[in-house]
Design an enzyme around this catalytic site. Sequence first.
Site, PDB file in Angstrom:
ATOM      1  N   HIS A  72       0.838  -1.201   0.000  1.00 35.80           N
ATOM      2  CA  HIS A  72       0.000   0.000   0.000  1.00 35.80           C
ATOM      3  C   HIS A  72       0.872   1.250   0.000  1.00 35.80           C
ATOM      4  CE1 HIS A  72      -4.243  -1.462   1.353  1.00 35.80           C
ATOM      5  NE2 HIS A  72      -3.713  -2.244   0.430  1.00 35.80           N
ATOM      6  N   PRO A 290      -4.091   0.914  18.792  1.00 32.81           N
ATOM      7  CA  PRO A 290      -3.840   0.403  17.439  1.00 32.81           C
ATOM      8  C   PRO A 290      -3.957   1.428  16.309  1.00 32.81           C
ATOM      9  CG  PRO A 290      -5.941  -0.409  18.277  1.00 32.81           C
ATOM     10  CD  PRO A 290      -5.287   0.313  19.397  1.00 32.81           C
TER      11      PRO A 290
HETATM   12  P1  RFL Z   1       1.666 -11.275  21.641  1.00 33.01           P
HETATM   13  O1  RFL Z   1       1.249 -11.323  20.205  1.00 33.01           O
HETATM   14  O2  RFL Z   1       0.675 -10.889  22.652  1.00 33.01           O
HETATM   15  O3  RFL Z   1       2.285 -12.692  21.981  1.00 33.01           O
HETATM   16  C1  RFL Z   1       2.577 -13.081  23.308  1.00 33.01           C
HETATM   17  C2  RFL Z   1       2.552 -14.574  23.367  1.00 33.01           C
HETATM   18  O4  RFL Z   1       2.967 -15.015  24.656  1.00 33.01           O
HETATM   19  C3  RFL Z   1       2.096 -16.049  25.075  1.00 33.01           C
HETATM   20  N1  RFL Z   1       2.165 -16.102  26.549  1.00 33.01           N
HETATM   21  C4  RFL Z   1       2.821 -17.067  27.247  1.00 33.01           C
HETATM   22  N2  RFL Z   1       3.496 -18.160  26.847  1.00 33.01           N
HETATM   23  C5  RFL Z   1       4.043 -18.957  27.798  1.00 33.01           C
HETATM   24  N3  RFL Z   1       3.928 -18.712  29.120  1.00 33.01           N
HETATM   25  C6  RFL Z   1       3.247 -17.634  29.579  1.00 33.01           C
HETATM   26  N4  RFL Z   1       3.152 -17.397  30.880  1.00 33.01           N
HETATM   27  C7  RFL Z   1       2.670 -16.755  28.615  1.00 33.01           C
HETATM   28  N5  RFL Z   1       1.934 -15.609  28.708  1.00 33.01           N
HETATM   29  C8  RFL Z   1       1.639 -15.244  27.448  1.00 33.01           C
HETATM   30  C9  RFL Z   1       0.750 -15.657  24.514  1.00 33.01           C
HETATM   31  O5  RFL Z   1      -0.141 -16.759  24.413  1.00 33.01           O
HETATM   32  C10 RFL Z   1       1.164 -15.136  23.143  1.00 33.01           C
HETATM   33  O6  RFL Z   1       1.199 -16.147  22.165  1.00 33.01           O
HETATM   34  O7  RFL Z   1       2.909 -10.282  21.839  1.00 33.01           O
HETATM   35  P2  RFL Z   1       4.112  -9.891  20.839  1.00 33.01           P
HETATM   36  O8  RFL Z   1       4.751 -11.105  20.249  1.00 33.01           O
HETATM   37  O9  RFL Z   1       4.909  -8.914  21.584  1.00 33.01           O
HETATM   38  O10 RFL Z   1       3.384  -9.158  19.606  1.00 33.01           O
HETATM   39  C11 RFL Z   1       2.744  -7.941  19.756  1.00 33.01           C
HETATM   40  C12 RFL Z   1       1.586  -7.822  18.770  1.00 33.01           C
HETATM   41  O11 RFL Z   1       0.771  -8.971  18.851  1.00 33.01           O
HETATM   42  C13 RFL Z   1       0.742  -6.578  19.038  1.00 33.01           C
HETATM   43  O12 RFL Z   1       1.570  -5.483  19.317  1.00 33.01           O
HETATM   44  C14 RFL Z   1      -0.139  -6.210  17.829  1.00 33.01           C
HETATM   45  O13 RFL Z   1      -1.095  -7.201  17.591  1.00 33.01           O
HETATM   46  C15 RFL Z   1      -0.823  -4.885  18.063  1.00 33.01           C
HETATM   47  N6  RFL Z   1      -1.723  -4.516  16.965  1.00 33.01           N
HETATM   48  C16 RFL Z   1      -1.243  -3.999  15.783  1.00 33.01           C
HETATM   49  N7  RFL Z   1       0.079  -3.895  15.592  1.00 33.01           N
HETATM   50  C17 RFL Z   1       0.552  -3.447  14.395  1.00 33.01           C
HETATM   51  O14 RFL Z   1       1.778  -3.341  14.220  1.00 33.01           O
HETATM   52  N8  RFL Z   1      -0.267  -3.115  13.355  1.00 33.01           N
HETATM   53  C18 RFL Z   1      -1.596  -3.195  13.458  1.00 33.01           C
HETATM   54  O15 RFL Z   1      -2.289  -2.940  12.484  1.00 33.01           O
HETATM   55  C19 RFL Z   1      -2.141  -3.636  14.735  1.00 33.01           C
HETATM   56  N9  RFL Z   1      -3.452  -3.747  14.883  1.00 33.01           N
HETATM   57  C20 RFL Z   1      -3.099  -4.707  17.114  1.00 33.01           C
HETATM   58  C21 RFL Z   1      -3.946  -4.296  16.044  1.00 33.01           C
HETATM   59  C22 RFL Z   1      -3.630  -5.285  18.231  1.00 33.01           C
HETATM   60  C23 RFL Z   1      -4.983  -5.444  18.322  1.00 33.01           C
HETATM   61  N10 RFL Z   1      -5.443  -6.068  19.492  1.00 33.01           N
HETATM   62  C24 RFL Z   1      -6.355  -7.123  19.492  1.00 33.01           C
HETATM   63  C25 RFL Z   1      -4.765  -5.818  20.741  1.00 33.01           C
HETATM   64  C26 RFL Z   1      -5.294  -4.441  16.117  1.00 33.01           C
HETATM   65  C27 RFL Z   1      -5.827  -4.983  17.261  1.00 33.01           C
HETATM   66  C28 RFL Z   1      -7.318  -5.090  17.309  1.00 33.01           C
HETATM   67  C1  PHB Z   2      -5.880  -3.922  10.874  1.00 35.44           C
HETATM   68  O1  PHB Z   2      -5.948  -4.190   9.649  1.00 35.44           O
HETATM   69  O2  PHB Z   2      -6.207  -4.735  11.747  1.00 35.44           O
HETATM   70  C2  PHB Z   2      -5.406  -2.576  11.287  1.00 35.44           C
HETATM   71  C3  PHB Z   2      -4.925  -1.709  10.350  1.00 35.44           C
HETATM   72  C4  PHB Z   2      -4.491  -0.439  10.721  1.00 35.44           C
HETATM   73  C5  PHB Z   2      -4.537  -0.090  12.056  1.00 35.44           C
HETATM   74  C6  PHB Z   2      -4.990  -0.979  13.010  1.00 35.44           C
HETATM   75  C7  PHB Z   2      -5.433  -2.234  12.628  1.00 35.44           C
HETATM   76  O3  PHB Z   2      -4.141   1.159  12.414  1.00 35.44           O
END
Ligand code: RFL
Ligand code: PHB
Length: 388
Positions: A72, A290
């Site tokens: 994009h 996010p």
């Molecule tokens: P995660 O993905 O939370 O993974 C952590 C892992 O650790 C496990 N865990 C354990 N395992 C063993 N023993 C324990 N005691 C444990 N406790 C936990 C968990 O089961 C899990 O598998 O962290 P990590 O790897 O640091 O990754 C971070 C990302 O997942 C997070 O920052 C993003 O998803 C945030 N986020 C977005 N980030 C972006 O860069 N671009 C986006 O567009 C974006 N959109 C979003 C998002 C997060 C969202 N939510 C649901 C919070 C959109 C949403 C809606």
């Molecule tokens: C998504 O596609 O889940 C998404 C994209 C952009 C954002 C947050 C989430 O800023």
Amino acid sequence: MRTTVGIIGAGPAGLLLARLLHNAGIDSVVLESRDRAYVERRQRAGILEQGTVDVLRGAGAGERMDREGLRHDGIELRFARRHRVDFPALTGGRSVMVYAQTEVCKDLIALQLKEGGPLLFETEALAVEGADTQRPRVRFRREGVEDVLECDYVVGCDGYWGVARSAVPDGRTFERTYPFGWLGILADVAPSHDELVYARHDRGFALLSMRSPSVSRLYLQVPADTDADSWSDERIWDELERRFETDDDWSLRRGPITQKSVTPMRSYVHEPMRHGRLFLAGDAAHIVPPTGAKGLNLAVGDVVTFARALTHRTATGSEDLLDAYSATCLRRVWQAERFSYDMTTLLHTAPGATPFEDRLQLARLDRITSSRAAETDLAEAYTGFPIG
Ligand code: RFL
Ligand code: PHB
């Protein structure tokens, strides 16, 4: 059990770290509390910065991303009028990739199971012990039995709710919560626009994103305590339609909703990101709302910084880069915190905002869409800050 690097958590941070270490000839063991299917299906981020794309390619994990990901070159800001932000033109050629976190995780898991060290699902870390000694340990439970993983280093990639952070004593936390969250849906319908649309509306923020040419991902700002099931599919589409309204012939495509959930919004940083031989990476150390699409990309930056520092230590014996880990990561983290906060307050309606504050919000949008300098600032931040 013994290994060089014990990694807690198989989200994007833990999985990519295992891959980077494997490529550098350093062995690791990944402990993940959930099962594989759960990790592969957890619906989250969708946008990869240019730097993240480059790292995944460099790690040999970019093949399917390059085939199926969508490049994009811009986003649309919508606030009654429509304004496109052209990333390559403003940043000297940078862009982002739409490729879901679920797919990044699937690709990394497949590689790890085929070529890498142990990746143990359904294995819960209970505590990190001896972080300030030469031999830190992770106590864990697997199939009901407690055991210990002895390590040279432990990296807590266990997300916001993990256990690693609590083993960093004397830390300081910085936090802000928001009075709203996002109601997110996945729908089996072609995206209604070919780029992401960030919409500011008096009724609240809305975001149009996508997972593929046939699957849309959409979000609505809702009060933080909203129960997703209290929103019928029809109400969701009606509300999206109102918030995305334009004065031209653009229209929103509707389709079957296959998933819906509410995500709270939080800004959070834990300092420092290291204690002795325990390092924190990704959501374990920091959370961003996010709106700026930064969470996953920050996690990638952290583990790249750690892998580089440990490789340097192995090659030269010098601990300099490991010592600099926390400060190096935090500089980038705070830039992402700043940007995510700005994007959030720019586009959401805050309950109780005064008419003066509403006007300021519109003035900020007007500024971004009429000043190349202001727009460049947004484009640079959105496409990503350099790692390290
Ligand atoms: P995660 O993905 O939370 O993974 C952590 C892992 O650790 C496990 N865990 C354990 N395992 C063993 N023993 C324990 N005691 C444990 N406790 C936990 C968990 O089961 C899990 O598998 O962290 P990590 O790897 O640091 O990754 C971070 C990302 O997942 C997070 O920052 C993003 O998803 C945030 N986020 C977005 N980030 C972006 O860069 N671009 C986006 O567009 C974006 N959109 C979003 C998002 C997060 C969202 N939510 C649901 C919070 C959109 C949403 C809606
Ligand atoms: C998504 O596609 O889940 C998404 C994209 C952009 C954002 C947050 C989430 O800023």
